[in-house]
Write a protein that holds these residues in place. Structure first.
Motif, PDB file in Angstrom:
ATOM      1  N   THR A  84       0.804  -1.225   0.000  1.00  0.00           N
ATOM      2  CA  THR A  84       0.000   0.000   0.000  1.00  0.00           C
ATOM      3  C   THR A  84       0.843   1.284   0.000  1.00  0.00           C
ATOM      4  O   THR A  84       0.285   2.378  -0.030  1.00  0.00           O
ATOM      5  CB  THR A  84      -0.969   0.001   1.205  1.00  0.00           C
ATOM      6  N   GLU A 125       0.468   1.572 -11.841  1.00  0.00           N
ATOM      7  CA  GLU A 125      -0.881   1.424 -12.420  1.00  0.00           C
ATOM      8  C   GLU A 125      -0.771   1.252 -13.933  1.00  0.00           C
ATOM      9  O   GLU A 125       0.113   1.826 -14.562  1.00  0.00           O
ATOM     10  CB  GLU A 125      -1.707   2.700 -12.152  1.00  0.00           C
ATOM     11  N   GLU A 134      -6.632  -4.361  -5.109  1.00  0.00           N
ATOM     12  CA  GLU A 134      -7.407  -3.892  -3.954  1.00  0.00           C
ATOM     13  C   GLU A 134      -8.107  -5.060  -3.247  1.00  0.00           C
ATOM     14  O   GLU A 134      -8.117  -5.158  -2.020  1.00  0.00           O
ATOM     15  CB  GLU A 134      -8.450  -2.868  -4.453  1.00  0.00           C
ATOM     16  N   THR A 135      -8.681  -5.952  -4.040  1.00  0.00           N
ATOM     17  CA  THR A 135      -9.375  -7.131  -3.487  1.00  0.00           C
ATOM     18  C   THR A 135      -8.400  -7.997  -2.698  1.00  0.00           C
ATOM     19  O   THR A 135      -8.690  -8.424  -1.570  1.00  0.00           O
ATOM     20  CB  THR A 135     -10.013  -7.958  -4.624  1.00  0.00           C
ATOM     21  N   GLN A 180      -1.915   1.491   6.992  1.00  0.00           N
ATOM     22  CA  GLN A 180      -3.111   1.025   6.283  1.00  0.00           C
ATOM     23  C   GLN A 180      -3.139  -0.507   6.273  1.00  0.00           C
ATOM     24  O   GLN A 180      -4.169  -1.134   6.525  1.00  0.00           O
ATOM     25  CB  GLN A 180      -3.124   1.568   4.848  1.00  0.00           C
ATOM     26  N   THR A 181      -1.969  -1.104   6.011  1.00  0.00           N
ATOM     27  CA  THR A 181      -1.857  -2.563   6.030  1.00  0.00           C
ATOM     28  C   THR A 181      -2.123  -3.100   7.440  1.00  0.00           C
ATOM     29  O   THR A 181      -2.842  -4.096   7.609  1.00  0.00           O
ATOM     30  CB  THR A 181      -0.463  -3.001   5.533  1.00  0.00           C
ATOM     31  N   ASP A 227      -8.047  -7.952  -9.105  1.00  0.00           N
ATOM     32  CA  ASP A 227      -7.465  -6.630  -8.853  1.00  0.00           C
ATOM     33  C   ASP A 227      -6.780  -6.599  -7.482  1.00  0.00           C
ATOM     34  O   ASP A 227      -7.154  -7.331  -6.567  1.00  0.00           O
ATOM     35  CB  ASP A 227      -8.524  -5.537  -8.968  1.00  0.00           C
ATOM     36  N   THR A 246      -4.988  10.871  -4.817  1.00  0.00           N
ATOM     37  CA  THR A 246      -5.847  10.354  -3.735  1.00  0.00           C
ATOM     38  C   THR A 246      -6.336  11.446  -2.773  1.00  0.00           C
ATOM     39  O   THR A 246      -7.239  11.215  -1.985  1.00  0.00           O
ATOM     40  CB  THR A 246      -5.105   9.291  -2.892  1.00  0.00           C
ATOM     41  N   ILE A 263      -5.485  -7.112  -1.368  1.00  0.00           N
ATOM     42  CA  ILE A 263      -4.995  -6.395  -0.179  1.00  0.00           C
ATOM     43  C   ILE A 263      -5.993  -6.525   0.971  1.00  0.00           C
ATOM     44  O   ILE A 263      -5.614  -6.777   2.115  1.00  0.00           O
ATOM     45  CB  ILE A 263      -4.729  -4.908  -0.514  1.00  0.00           C
ATOM     46  N   HIS A 264      -7.273  -6.369   0.652  1.00  0.00           N
ATOM     47  CA  HIS A 264      -8.282  -6.370   1.716  1.00  0.00           C
ATOM     48  C   HIS A 264      -8.608  -7.761   2.244  1.00  0.00           C
ATOM     49  O   HIS A 264      -9.248  -7.890   3.289  1.00  0.00           O
ATOM     50  CB  HIS A 264      -9.530  -5.591   1.270  1.00  0.00           C
TER      51      HIS A 264
END
Length: 542
Positions: free
Chosen positions: A217, A224, A301-302, A402-403, A299, A358, A304-305
């Protein structure tokens, strides 16, 4: 010279018994091929298993390092044939199989190696583990993505997966336990470690992970997808004489260019002066959906979460950003008085483009962000510490926290340990290399307490004396890291070296429990919404 032989799946190896810098003896097997040389038709392609050899292979010397710019001599070194690893242990035939630690080197995805210049095994190997260090492809050779099946990106990441596959197959021959493998790394190595915990391709190849001073993150850790006009591969082909937007033409052309010429052109021509000053990298991990065997099948984001599902240790140093201000030796210009004056006139120059994009979501404006760190003061040599704080948060801490937050809210929170490394020493190797006179502990400083950096001989610096605070920190840090590798707990017992219980994150809480690693380690807490790097709440504090 005492020799030790082992037989692995590809043939026999002859390693050497060596005396460590503090007198302990260990066995070293160096330069072991874990994949075929990625040359010719294999350039820009996924690694393939090595070819077996007949007879006994000399494993006393390190293999070639990946092609890169030597940060001290500022010249191109290394070889495209670079996929080698090294195995170290102080007992080749232990009574019980030992925990294995696989080190992934730092270097912004464009420099570094697993060799002893920075990653000497002498400290860690004293702690009765099997240590593996390795090389992987760097720069455009390791991360070229033309978003077409000819070059799908993440070659360097797949090298690491191939190395971990090798470890699963062979490490028992060195006394290692293939069922107890920890991957760990700092900076780009910490981000790559985090990537490996998220990818289905590496599932089951390791059992614990440590990310130092980085995570996926962090805003520099990922590229990108974008138009071909900004794709570094097409830009590189154009600079070298082949302007095209056809991935097949670019790929065939780039395959013909000498590897050293490719890397030299990448380092010298692919970044603008502004990008260099922002410490941006030319190549990094990307989405590789065009691959038949993608590292990231969905992706990012998926992934990471979903969180890290193995025991995880993550953290940062107390003043990461001072490295960015002082790191001219590492290929980035040192921040001058004139630069500070330009940044003062246009703060956007200091903010990474990905971060700028962001800010509306946070929400905070550039001028508010500037005021948050500097108030009404000018950005100058008088406010370098405030600038270091901003860089610490932008480059490292926000992403890492964030992680940590994701971990705290998933089912594995109670196997996740957070730290801040605050041990400040005037004799720190990195502090001396980059002539850092600012307070706090900069990016990378903790590495010198985990590994013996042979570079100290060239620089005329000395080893920590056995009665020094530096030596005590080396013993403490290697103890916690190896205890975590052995048990999943960095402080399984209270001892003189580890006098405090390091408790993991609590599920769903409002505070982050962390170990402040210093001469006297202490458990402390960061409070959600109240910490400096929490820009989401910055407006309340303005």
């Amino acid at each position: 010279m005492d020799r030790v032989e082992v037989s692995i799946s590809d043939g026999k190896l002859s390693g050497i018994v060596q005396k460590g810098v503090y007198g302990n003896r260990f066995v070293a097997f160096r330069g072991i091929p874990y994949a075929k040389p990625p040359i010719g038709e294999l350039r820009f392609k996924d690694p393939v298993p090595p070819k077996p050899w007949s007879g006994t292979r000399d494993a006393s010397k390190y293999g070639n390092v990946a092609v890169q710019m030597d940060f001290i001599k500022q010249e191109i070194i290394g070889d495209e044939d670079c996929l080698y690893l090294n195995v170290f242990t102080n007992d080749i035939n232990p009574s019980k199989k030992r925990a294995v630690m696989v080190s992934i080197h730092a270097g912004g995805f464009y420099m570094g190696s697993g060799n002893a210049s920075f990653y000497g095994p002498d400290y860690i190997v004293q702690k009765d583990v099997v240590l593996v260090t390795l090389n992987y492809r760097l720069g455009v050779l390791g991360f070229l993505n033309l978003y077409d099946k000819v070059a799908t990106g993440n070659q360097g990441l797949k090298d690491l997966i191939m190395a971990l596959t090798w470890v699963q197959k062979n490490i028992s021959k060195f006394g290692g336990d293939s069922e107890n493998v920890t991957i760990f790394g700092e900076s780009a190595g910490g981000a790559l470690t985090h990537y490996l915990t998220l990818s289905p391709l590496s599932e089951g190849l390791f059992h614990k992970a440590i990310s130092q001073s980085a995570s996926v993150t962090c805003p520099w850790a990922f590229t990108e997808p974008g138009p071909s006009s900004t794709n570094k591969g097409f830009l590189l082909a154009k600079i070298l004489g082949k302007a095209t937007e056809d991935p097949k033409i670019a790929y065939e052309f780039l395959k013909t260019i000498d590897a050293r010429k490719l890397i030299e052109t990448e380092r010298k021509n692919l970044l603008t002066e502004a990008e260099r000053r922002q410490i941006l990298f030319t190549c990094s991990p990307t989405l590789d959906h065009e691959s038949p065997n993608p590292v990231f099948p969905v992706d990012l984001e998926t992934l990471i979460h979903r969180g890290v599902k193995v025991p995880y240790l993550i953290g940062f140093n107390s003043s990461e950003g001072t490295f960015n201000l002082k790191s001219e030796l590492f290929g980035h210009p040192k921040i001058t008085k004139e630069d500070l004056s330009k940044i003062n006139a246009d703060f956007k120059m200091a903010v990474l483009p990905r971060v700028v994009a962001t800010l509306p979501k946070i929400p905070i404006t550039l001028s508010e962000l500037r005021f948050y760190y500097f108030g009404d003061k000018a950005i100058s040599e008088e406010t370098l510490l405030e600038y270091a704080d901003f860089l610490s948060d932008e480059f490292a801490i926000r992403g890492i926290m964030q992680t940590a937050d994701i971990q705290m809210n998933n089912d594995n929170s109670e196997k996740t340990y957070l730290y801040q490394f605050s041990y400040e020493s005037p004799t720190s190797l990195l502090r001396n290399i980059i002539n850092n006179d600012l307070p706090g502990v900069s990016h990378g400083e903790e590495l010198c307490y985990l590994f013996y950096p042979e570079i100290i001989k060239e620089l005329g610096l000395s080893l920590p004396a056995s009665d020094s605070e530096d030596y005590k920190m080396m013993k403490c840090l290697t103890q916690m890291w190896t205890d975590f590798a052995k048990t999943g707990n960095p402080t399984p017992s209270i001892t003189d070296l580890t006098p405090i219980k390091w408790t993991p994150l609590k599920h769903g809480g409002n505070v982050f429990d962390y170990l402040n690693i210093d001469s006297k380690p202490q458990m402390k807490t960061f409070r959600k919404g109240e910490e400096r790097w929490d820009w989401e709440n910055a407006r309340k504090k303005l």
